[in-house]
Motif scaffolding. Structure first.
Motif, mmCIF file in Angstrom:
data_model
loop_
_atom_site.group_PDB
_atom_site.id
_atom_site.type_symbol
_atom_site.label_atom_id
_atom_site.label_comp_id
_atom_site.label_asym_id
_atom_site.label_seq_id
_atom_site.Cartn_x
_atom_site.Cartn_y
_atom_site.Cartn_z
ATOM 1 N N VAL A 118 -41.307 -18.166 7.671
ATOM 2 C CA VAL A 118 -41.796 -16.875 8.516
ATOM 3 C C VAL A 118 -40.995 -15.773 7.658
ATOM 4 O O VAL A 118 -39.799 -15.646 7.177
ATOM 5 C CB VAL A 118 -40.801 -17.318 10.006
ATOM 6 C CG1 VAL A 118 -41.018 -15.869 10.791
ATOM 7 C CG2 VAL A 118 -41.271 -18.435 10.639
ATOM 8 N N GLN A 131 -44.721 -9.694 12.086
ATOM 9 C CA GLN A 131 -44.374 -11.062 11.432
ATOM 10 C C GLN A 131 -45.296 -12.174 11.225
ATOM 11 O O GLN A 131 -46.338 -12.031 11.806
ATOM 12 C CB GLN A 131 -43.322 -11.823 12.576
ATOM 13 C CG GLN A 131 -42.538 -12.916 12.341
ATOM 14 C CD GLN A 131 -42.046 -13.743 13.495
ATOM 15 O OE1 GLN A 131 -42.536 -14.422 14.349
ATOM 16 N NE2 GLN A 131 -40.600 -13.482 13.709
ATOM 17 N N SER A 133 -46.055 -16.225 9.811
ATOM 18 C CA SER A 133 -45.658 -17.885 9.700
ATOM 19 C C SER A 133 -46.684 -18.527 8.879
ATOM 20 O O SER A 133 -47.919 -18.642 9.190
ATOM 21 C CB SER A 133 -45.566 -18.364 10.886
ATOM 22 O OG SER A 133 -45.076 -19.595 10.951
ATOM 23 N N THR A 135 -47.732 -22.008 6.475
ATOM 24 C CA THR A 135 -47.346 -23.115 6.397
ATOM 25 C C THR A 135 -48.043 -23.807 4.987
ATOM 26 O O THR A 135 -49.118 -23.660 4.697
ATOM 27 C CB THR A 135 -47.766 -23.983 7.423
ATOM 28 O OG1 THR A 135 -47.272 -23.526 8.544
ATOM 29 C CG2 THR A 135 -47.582 -25.768 7.245
ATOM 30 N N VAL A 371 -41.482 -24.587 8.675
ATOM 31 C CA VAL A 371 -41.144 -22.955 8.830
ATOM 32 C C VAL A 371 -40.140 -22.395 9.292
ATOM 33 O O VAL A 371 -39.435 -21.070 9.165
ATOM 34 C CB VAL A 371 -42.495 -22.486 9.684
ATOM 35 C CG1 VAL A 371 -43.607 -22.836 8.598
ATOM 36 C CG2 VAL A 371 -42.583 -23.028 10.926
ATOM 37 N N ASN A 372 -39.459 -23.189 10.297
ATOM 38 C CA ASN A 372 -38.015 -22.416 10.915
ATOM 39 C C ASN A 372 -36.885 -23.206 10.172
ATOM 40 O O ASN A 372 -35.541 -23.165 10.727
ATOM 41 C CB ASN A 372 -38.180 -22.940 12.418
ATOM 42 C CG ASN A 372 -39.147 -22.356 13.066
ATOM 43 O OD1 ASN A 372 -39.441 -21.098 12.917
ATOM 44 N ND2 ASN A 372 -39.730 -23.040 13.872
ATOM 45 N N LYS A 378 -38.401 -20.704 1.241
ATOM 46 C CA LYS A 378 -39.464 -19.955 1.625
ATOM 47 C C LYS A 378 -40.474 -19.401 0.442
ATOM 48 O O LYS A 378 -39.942 -19.382 -0.831
ATOM 49 C CB LYS A 378 -38.992 -18.602 2.318
ATOM 50 C CG LYS A 378 -38.280 -18.766 3.840
ATOM 51 C CD LYS A 378 -37.827 -17.494 4.299
ATOM 52 C CE LYS A 378 -38.769 -16.579 4.441
ATOM 53 N NZ LYS A 378 -38.094 -15.308 5.094
#
Length: 396
Positions: A118, A131, A133, A135, A371-372, A378
């Motif tokens: 993210v 924002q 996100s 993957t 993702v979290n 990242k």
């Protein structure tokens, strides 16, 4: 080291090179003069994969203009939001297998944002002011027989996700080059072992060690050279018919363990269940494409998206079914991905990779944390490839 002209250093591999830009460019390759750009153009076609380091601040507009400079046949955008490739219609369609593979740079729709994690609106590389996100594609959702969670987390194994050529393969012509920019990437401290999945005995399994998240390449020219004389004659006289809306067509199906093609189980979407399509927009492309600079033949096959093979020999045309076509291309492609033939690029922050999309196949590799989770994993990248104005040809 910067100098007054472009500097090319071959990699310690069968293909690939590193390029240092001249000082006058100010770290923006779009500023190359005609003579230096000609050297870069020829390097991309000769070495197939070119790495230019230190460009993490390259603007999306510059990346787009650089990509476009490689192919004068690219038409100008004709409508607002037209990406020149089909991202909107084909790749972001809710049924496409590529629908989760990134988002578009709003200010430059020809450039896609790829990665993992993210990113807040004010983070470097996030050009969209909101924002996002991202993957990273995982073979676990695309392969028929993926690795187990234990193999991935504890043994650090991975797979080639999908060997492919960048192309919509419907209506639009394959891009000449792809540019891929690593804006934020994890440090090169972790490795993955690629499992080819072609042997039930782990002690005899084919493997290759790569940096986590490496992008892998094989040379279509080398792939063609490895064919027998009989296979070369077959390839040179074969046309590949791709499915209409191919990424939607294959969406219910699953890939082979080596990522070369799909497993034939009859799960593909019937043509009458696909979005509206026209026969005139279905792609029929030669199996072998000719490099315009080296004049070498390149075996160029998108094994996951094909529908049928049509071979004309001795005045007669033979057509293979979908299952037969997959079996045939797998036999032709598999030797090319032997570990020693694969160039695995481990990403450093700021790497700009330019590859001759009509001369290599490439594949995503690696597994990243969700993702979290895992801020240390990242990754944010900008990708640009633009449909050409004409299909590739084979020159005998």
């Amino acid at each position: 080291m910067h100098s007054d002209s472009i500097h090319i250093s071959p990699l310690e591999h069968k293909f690939g090179c590193k390029v240092d830009l001249p000082k006058y460019c100010n770290n923006d390759p779009i500023n190359l003069n005609d003579d230096d750009f000609k050297q870069l153009f020829e390097a991309v076609h000769k070495y197939l994969v070119v790495v230019i380091p230190g460009l993490e601040e390259l603007a999306p507009k510059s990346q787009y203009l650089l990509t476009k400079r490689f192919d004068p046949s690219i038409p100008e955008p004709k409508a607002e939001g037209f990406a020149g490739y089909g991202h909107g219609k084909e790749f972001r369609h809710e049924q496409s297998v590529l629908r989760k593979d990134g988002t578009t740079v709003k200010s430059q729709p020809q450039v896609q944002i790829l990665g993992q994690g993210v990113f807040e609106a004010d983070e470097p590389g996030n050009e969209n002011g909101e924002q996002i996100s991202l993957t990273h594609p995982s073979h676990t959702s695309f392969h028929k027989s993926p690795l187990t969670e234990d193999q991935i987390k504890n043994e650090h194994k991975t797979r080639y996700y999908r060997w492919h050529i960048d192309s919509a393969l419907y209506e639009l012509s394959p891009p000449m080059v792809t540019t891929l920019l690593g804006i934020k990437v994890p440090p090169l401290t972790k490795t993955n072992t690629i499992s080819y999945g072609d042997n039930e005995d782990p002690s005899k399994e084919t493997t290759k060690e790569v940096a986590q998240g490496a992008t892998c390449f094989v040379s279509g020219a080398e792939a063609f050279k490895r064919l027998s004389d009989e296979e070369k004659e077959f390839a040179l006289n074969t046309t590949i018919e791709y499915a209409p809306h191919p990424y939607i067509f294959i969406s219910p199906a699953k890939a082979t363990a080596d990522g070369l093609t799909m497993v034939s189980e009859g799960k593909e979407l019937p043509f009458d269940k696909l979005p509206e399509w026209e026969q005139s927009k279905v792609k029929f492309l030669p199996m072998v494409w000719t490099n315009p600079v080296t004049k070498e033949h390149h075996l160029q096959i998108h094994g996951c998206c094909l529908f049928k093979l049509h071979t004309k020999l001795n005045g007669e045309t033979t057509t293979l079914t979908l299952e037969q076509s997959r079996e045939k291309v797998h036999s032709l492609m598999r030797p090319a991905i032997e570990p020693e033939n694969v160039l695995a690029h481990g990403w450093n922050q700021g790497d700009l990779v330019i590859f001759f999309n009509r001369g290599v196949w490439h594949s995503v590799t690696g597994e990243f944390k969700g993702v979290n989770q895992g801020a240390d994993e990242k990754r944010l990248m900008h990708q640009c490839n633009i449909a050409s104005g004409a299909d590739p040809k084979t020159i005998f």
